[in-house]
Design an enzyme around this catalytic site. Structure first.
Site, PDB file in Angstrom:
ATOM      1  N   LYS A  53       5.906  -5.309  -9.706  1.00 35.82           N
ATOM      2  CA  LYS A  53       5.094  -5.625 -10.887  1.00 35.82           C
ATOM      3  C   LYS A  53       5.974  -6.045 -12.055  1.00 35.82           C
ATOM      4  CE  LYS A  53       1.436  -2.450  -9.420  1.00 35.82           C
ATOM      5  NZ  LYS A  53       0.812  -1.120  -9.581  1.00 35.82           N
ATOM      6  N   GLN A  97       1.408   4.100 -13.151  1.00 37.65           N
ATOM      7  CA  GLN A  97       1.497   3.986 -11.695  1.00 37.65           C
ATOM      8  C   GLN A  97       1.019   5.274 -11.032  1.00 37.65           C
ATOM      9  OE1 GLN A  97       2.388   1.198  -9.862  1.00 37.65           O
ATOM     10  NE2 GLN A  97       1.717   2.421  -8.122  1.00 37.65           N
ATOM     11  N   ASP A 120      -5.136  -2.020 -15.760  1.00 35.13           N
ATOM     12  CA  ASP A 120      -5.699  -1.835 -14.416  1.00 35.13           C
ATOM     13  C   ASP A 120      -7.216  -2.039 -14.377  1.00 35.13           C
ATOM     14  OD1 ASP A 120      -3.662  -1.330 -12.523  1.00 35.13           O
ATOM     15  OD2 ASP A 120      -3.314   0.642 -13.383  1.00 35.13           O
TER      16      ASP A 120
END
Length: 295
Positions: A53, A97, A120
């Site tokens: 990412k 995460q 997200d």
């Protein structure tokens, strides 16, 4: 002939588009989108995902603000960090995460993220917006994996309106938002799961089959309608015999060898949904930057 939907290629195209857009935003605002990446502990898989990412974010011109924390951090300390990032001007997107250590309540952490910085798309407010907003609302922060799946479906070039879609899996991260996105495309949607009776028969009716159950090769050829489009979200590491040797192999939730003979289009694992998930995270961060600048 079955079309293999190339997620790597699609993700690269999306990154190229974002790179160009971010360069234009930099010229306009003298600033670029900022993504805060919060990792707690050293879970190997998490480290791999964070590295990918971060690399992709930097490729398109997003500034990465990295916070790699010891797994002994308390929930209160982590909440304090999130609050700081919520108020930090150069942070447009916040990514925590998962998974987090067991002593930290993941939902509490996700709920504490400013919904306007929710890279997200998991915050309850953004989940609600996805449910009620119009199909063409470009300001939405949509869960990355489902949105990547939708883009892949559109890549096939088949009219989605009126199609029967079955989503196998009911998670908040994939299954439920995937169903919402398909409803917006005027599909007739069924959500199936581990308690569904006659699962094979339910899946067999699907023009569009999205597998997101996290169980290796659970969806076999008997579950797939001839000519269906199959989107495989699963990433499972299993041991398989290859040329007489036992090796680790990544497989999806779909038995690819069987499905490829039946489906009109299918995503591979790896190289399918995964790269698109990361690209859509970068898209959300860019959208959050534009929203904050009222662009």
């Amino acid at each position: 002939m079955t079309k293999i939907i190339n997620g790597k290629e699609m993700a690269q195209n999306l990154r190229n588009s974002l790179k160009k857009e971010i360069a234009e935003l930099k010229n306009k605002f003298n600033a670029v989108p900022g993504l805060a990446v919060v990792q707690v502990g050293d879970v190997a898989a998490s480290s791999v995902y964070v590295k990918a990412k971060t690399r992709n974010a930097k490729e398109v011109g997003i500034e990465v603000i990295d916070h790699h924390l010891n797994d002994s951090i308390t929930e209160s300390e982590l909440l304090n960090l999130i609050n700081k990032l919520n108020n930090q001007k150069n942070v447009n997107g916040i990514l925590v995460q998962l998974p987090l250590p067991k002593h930290i309540n993941e939902q509490n952490i996700l709920d504490s993220i400013n919904p306007e910085k929710d890279a997200d798309g998991f915050h309850p407010l953004n989940v609600g917006k996805l449910s009620i907003a119009s199909k063409n609302d470009e300001s939405l922060l949509i869960p990355c994996t489902p949105y990547g799946c939708l883009l892949m479906l559109k890549e096939v070039g088949v009219e989605l309106s009126g199609k029967n879609a079955v989503v196998v899996g009911r998670s908040n991260i994939v299954g439920k938002p995937m169903a919402q996105l398909l409803i917006k495309e005027s599909c007739t949607v069924t959500i199936a799961h581990s308690k569904t009776k006659n699962l094979t028969e339910v899946c067999k009716k699907a023009d569009i089959l999205v597998a997101a159950v996290g169980k290796a090769e659970m969806i076999n050829g008997d579950c797939i309608k001839n000519g269906a489009i199959v989107i495989d979200v699963g990433i499972n590491r299993i041991k398989k015999q290859v040329n007489g040797e036992i090796k680790n192999k990544l497989v999806g939730d779909v038995n690819y060898i069987q499905a490829e003979k039946i489906a009109s289009a299918i995503t591979p694992v790896p190289g399918g949904v995964g790269p698109m998930t990361i690209a859509c995270l970068l898209r959300n961060t860019t959208i959050a930057f534009k929203n904050s600048n009222n662009n």
